[in-house]
Enzyme design. Structure first.
Site, PDB file in Angstrom:
ATOM      1  N   LYS A 171       4.623 -11.313   3.059  1.00 50.57           N
ATOM      2  CA  LYS A 171       3.170 -11.621   2.983  1.00 50.57           C
ATOM      3  C   LYS A 171       3.013 -11.759   1.476  1.00 50.57           C
ATOM      4  O   LYS A 171       3.423 -11.143   0.673  1.00 50.57           O
ATOM      5  CB  LYS A 171       2.225 -10.445   3.559  1.00 50.57           C
ATOM      6  CG  LYS A 171       0.618 -10.598   3.307  1.00 50.57           C
ATOM      7  CD  LYS A 171       0.100  -9.854   4.050  1.00 50.57           C
ATOM      8  CE  LYS A 171      -0.111  -8.310   3.412  1.00 50.57           C
ATOM      9  NZ  LYS A 171      -0.665  -8.226   2.230  1.00 50.57           N
TER      10      LYS A 171
ATOM     11  N   GLU B  97      -9.082  -9.428   4.281  1.00 53.23           N
ATOM     12  CA  GLU B  97      -9.511  -8.121   3.828  1.00 53.23           C
ATOM     13  C   GLU B  97     -10.898  -7.921   3.008  1.00 53.23           C
ATOM     14  O   GLU B  97     -11.010  -8.678   2.159  1.00 53.23           O
ATOM     15  CB  GLU B  97      -8.312  -7.566   2.938  1.00 53.23           C
ATOM     16  CG  GLU B  97      -8.703  -6.166   2.720  1.00 53.23           C
ATOM     17  CD  GLU B  97      -7.614  -5.263   1.760  1.00 53.23           C
ATOM     18  OE1 GLU B  97      -6.429  -5.748   1.722  1.00 53.23           O
ATOM     19  OE2 GLU B  97      -7.699  -4.167   1.353  1.00 53.23           O
TER      20      GLU B  97
ATOM     21  N   SER C 103       1.014  -1.222  -0.103  1.00 51.13           N
ATOM     22  CA  SER C 103       0.093  -0.096  -0.065  1.00 51.13           C
ATOM     23  C   SER C 103       0.840   1.225  -0.155  1.00 51.13           C
ATOM     24  O   SER C 103       0.327   2.412  -0.249  1.00 51.13           O
ATOM     25  CB  SER C 103      -1.008  -0.052   1.226  1.00 51.13           C
ATOM     26  OG  SER C 103      -0.296  -0.093   2.350  1.00 51.13           O
TER      27      SER C 103
HETATM   28  O1  KIV Z   1      -0.565  -3.286   1.721  1.00 54.91           O
HETATM   29  C1  KIV Z   1      -1.037  -3.419   2.616  1.00 54.91           C
HETATM   30  O2  KIV Z   1      -1.161  -2.384   3.313  1.00 54.91           O
HETATM   31  C2  KIV Z   1      -1.845  -4.503   3.153  1.00 54.91           C
HETATM   32  C3  KIV Z   1      -2.827  -4.187   4.209  1.00 54.91           C
HETATM   33  C4  KIV Z   1      -3.895  -3.413   3.719  1.00 54.91           C
HETATM   34  C5  KIV Z   1      -3.268  -5.658   4.792  1.00 54.91           C
HETATM   35  O3  KIV Z   1      -1.729  -5.304   2.517  1.00 54.91           O
END
Ligand code: KIV
Length: 271
Positions: free
Chosen positions: A119, A188, A51
């Site tokens: 992640k 999410e 993000s």
């Molecule tokens: O990139 C991000 O900030 C995320 C969160 C919203 C979980 O993947």
């Protein structure tokens, strides 16, 4: 319920301990050393999310974010923290082509940043990749539901899990990523009954982390700038715990006025 007390930096496996002891897992995103340093005492994990492309760089989507951008910001977050587990997002194009591509890039992230986990977005179709990485020593956090890197195939940032088919698919995704050995799964933008069904399903033993999902998740995460009230727009699931945009605006206006009027710098700011 109190916070997990531990004298070393938290590891991926510690999140399972939080779940087992019924302690909610606290997480926020951070991209900078100084903000990460503030979060460190309060969060079990800090996500260096992709993000950052939208939040820091004003991109329309997360798709243009590169592995190099993720590594530089993750290094900053590692420098600013000593306690929280740092998880780094794998950006679009860095893991989807093959299990080998995913491993090489994930290994690079762990080697060059010192972060404790990565992640990856995606459900059942990436379960094989998750298992491949976990078997080779890479702790993987899954991410299902509204996966922003799939914005073009989802047709926008849409809430997921509507209808029987949507629910069935998400449950299958959660089971597959859980069984592949992910140490946690981000849920999410999922309609509450479906998110709740996943979070409370006895077969999903890995901790669930909600963002626009259900209070039943084992933990919650938000984008820091959204919850601080710094972003000009934020999704419905964001609660603004601060109003930093207004505070910055006021501070900058005050600065401009004092420079213009000659009140700043005053004697105490002058050598
Ligand atoms: O990139 C991000 O900030 C995320 C969160 C919203 C979980 O993947």
């Amino acid at each position: 319920m109190s916070q997990l007390v531990i004298s070393r930096r938290l590891r991926a496996i510690d999140l399972a301990k939080c779940k087992a002891e019924g302690r909610k897992i606290i997480a926020l995103t951070a991209y900078h050393a100084h903000t990460a340093g503030i979060l460190d005492a309060h969060c079990d994990f800090i996500l260096v999310g992709d993000s950052l492309g939208m939040v820091m760089h004003g991109m329309e989507t997360t798709l243009p974010v590169t592995l190099e951008m993720m590594i530089v910001q993750a290094q900053a977050v590692m420098r600013g923290t000593t306690r929280a587990l740092v998880v780094v997002d794998m950006p679009f194009g860095s893991y989807e082509a093959s299990r080998e591509q995913a491993f090489m890039n994930a290994a690079r992230v762990l080697k060059e940043t010192g972060a404790g986990a990565i992640k990856m977005e995606g459900g059942a179709r990436f379960a094989d990749t998750v298992a491949f990485l976990v078997e080779r020593g890479v702790p993987v956090m899954g991410h299902i539901g509204l996966t922003p890197q799939s914005v073009n195939t989802m047709g926008g940032f849409r809430v997921q899990g509507r209808g029987e088919e949507g629910e069935r698919r998400l449950m299958e995704d959660a089971r597959a990523i859980n069984d592949a050995g992910a140490f946690a799964i981000v849920l999410e933008g999922i309609v509450e009954p479906v998110a709740r069904a996943i979070a409370t399903n006895a077969a999903i033993t890995t901790p669930t982390i909600g963002i626009g999902a259900s209070v039943e998740c084992d933990g919650q995460i938000l984008v820091l700038e959204d919850m601080l009230g710094l972003s000009d727009r934020a999704p419905k699931f964001v609660k603004r715990f601060g109003s930093l945009r207004d505070q910055i605006e006021e501070a900058v206006r005050g600065y401009a006025e004092e420079v213009r009027s000659g009140r700043f710098p005053a004697d105490e700011h002058t050598y």
